[in-house]
Enzyme design. Sequence first.
Site, PDB file in Angstrom:
ATOM      1  N   HIS A  43       9.706   2.683   8.616  1.00  0.00           N
ATOM      2  CA  HIS A  43       9.525   2.238   9.126  1.00  0.00           C
ATOM      3  C   HIS A  43       8.360   2.923  10.560  1.00  0.00           C
ATOM      4  O   HIS A  43       8.194   3.810  10.890  1.00  0.00           O
ATOM      5  CB  HIS A  43      10.742   1.886  10.588  1.00  0.00           C
ATOM      6  N   MET A  79      10.517  -6.589   3.526  1.00  0.00           N
ATOM      7  CA  MET A  79      10.983  -7.693   4.568  1.00  0.00           C
ATOM      8  C   MET A  79      12.473  -8.718   5.270  1.00  0.00           C
ATOM      9  O   MET A  79      12.905  -9.292   6.254  1.00  0.00           O
ATOM     10  CB  MET A  79       9.978  -8.196   5.094  1.00  0.00           C
ATOM     11  N   SER A  81       0.587  -1.454   0.076  1.00  0.00           N
ATOM     12  CA  SER A  81      -0.181  -0.851  -0.326  1.00  0.00           C
ATOM     13  C   SER A  81       0.972   1.976   0.470  1.00  0.00           C
ATOM     14  O   SER A  81       1.189   2.290  -0.487  1.00  0.00           O
ATOM     15  CB  SER A  81      -1.060  -0.233   1.168  1.00  0.00           C
ATOM     16  N   ASN A  82       1.458   0.963   0.450  1.00  0.00           N
ATOM     17  CA  ASN A  82       2.929   1.925   0.227  1.00  0.00           C
ATOM     18  C   ASN A  82       3.407   2.543  -0.993  1.00  0.00           C
ATOM     19  O   ASN A  82       3.364   3.460  -1.370  1.00  0.00           O
ATOM     20  CB  ASN A  82       3.716   2.722   1.335  1.00  0.00           C
ATOM     21  N   LYS A  95      22.971 -14.932   0.483  1.00  0.00           N
ATOM     22  CA  LYS A  95      22.523 -13.520   0.757  1.00  0.00           C
ATOM     23  C   LYS A  95      23.453 -13.020  -0.414  1.00  0.00           C
ATOM     24  O   LYS A  95      22.759 -11.669  -1.057  1.00  0.00           O
ATOM     25  CB  LYS A  95      22.733 -13.109   1.633  1.00  0.00           C
TER      26      LYS A  95
HETATM   27  C1  GAR Z   1       4.634  -0.910   6.627  1.00  0.00           C
HETATM   28  O1  GAR Z   1       3.681  -0.518   7.967  1.00  0.00           O
HETATM   29  C2  GAR Z   1       5.421  -0.605   6.845  1.00  0.00           C
HETATM   30  O2  GAR Z   1       6.230   0.807   7.612  1.00  0.00           O
HETATM   31  C3  GAR Z   1       6.007  -1.826   6.979  1.00  0.00           C
HETATM   32  O3  GAR Z   1       5.810  -2.448   6.458  1.00  0.00           O
HETATM   33  C4  GAR Z   1       4.121  -2.140   5.852  1.00  0.00           C
HETATM   34  C5  GAR Z   1       3.911  -2.081   4.359  1.00  0.00           C
HETATM   35  O4  GAR Z   1       2.649  -1.927   4.414  1.00  0.00           O
HETATM   36  N1  GAR Z   1       8.190  -1.873   7.501  1.00  0.00           N
HETATM   37  C6  GAR Z   1       8.186  -3.140   8.198  1.00  0.00           C
HETATM   38  O5  GAR Z   1       7.823  -2.900   9.017  1.00  0.00           O
HETATM   39  C7  GAR Z   1       9.878  -2.857   7.962  1.00  0.00           C
HETATM   40  N2  GAR Z   1      10.415  -3.303   9.439  1.00  0.00           N
HETATM   41  P1  GAR Z   1       2.452  -2.360   2.715  1.00  0.00           P
HETATM   42  O6  GAR Z   1       2.918  -3.436   2.150  1.00  0.00           O
HETATM   43  O7  GAR Z   1       0.975  -1.936   2.847  1.00  0.00           O
HETATM   44  O8  GAR Z   1       2.755  -0.904   2.373  1.00  0.00           O
END
Ligand code: GAR
Length: 201
Positions: free
Chosen positions: A109, A90, A13-14, A65
């Site tokens: 974050h 992730m 979604s971001n 990696k």
């Molecule tokens: C977001 O809330 C981001 O901040 C978090 O994963 C979510 C992804 O949502 N990231 C972390 O936790 C990184 N440590 P999205 O796929 O809907 O954008």
Amino acid sequence: MKRMAIFISGRGSNMENIVRQVKRGKIRAEAGLVFSDKPGAPGLKKAKAFGVETAGLERSAFESKELFEKAILEILKSRRIDFIVLAGYMKIVGPVLIRAYPGKILNIHPALLPSFKGAHAIRDAFDYGSRVTGVTVHFVDEQVDHGPIILQEAVTIGLRDRLPAVEKKIHAAEYRLYPRAIELLVSGKLKIKGRKVLIRS
Ligand code: GAR
């Protein structure tokens, strides 16, 4: 215009919000690639629907990696990518990518770093009983959830809030904060000085 790669692992979604802001001219960069370590990530389909190029590689397909990141790097080079934004990616980014893109990888974050590092930050802050949490956009360095902070926004956890309400507030803050931070980067306004990020007006 600088070309951006957006890295995702899940729903994206971001990523979707960032691509929309690019299309509206609020971020003056091109969305050159959406990459995922999960080739089945729902976000990749959304990116394609926006007409953005996508690529997926699984870590388990590589012996190390280092080899995984070298393969990603080849893709980034072939798409002429100038900088990377992690949006719910992730995997921990390793030295191969960090050294290829010094000061050019951002992460979002869902907590006020250095509190609540890790993969479950919203829930961790909620379970801890915090009354204030928030969102952090920072440069990525070789330690997890650690690099110089660009922007933060606080989010309050109301006495009656349940976890889904907090998640909603956090995501709303993310959608405001990340495009602003990316635009600051592409407009050349950010300078890293030790642990600090200076923002030129
Ligand atoms: C977001 O809330 C981001 O901040 C978090 O994963 C979510 C992804 O949502 N990231 C972390 O936790 C990184 N440590 P999205 O796929 O809907 O954008």
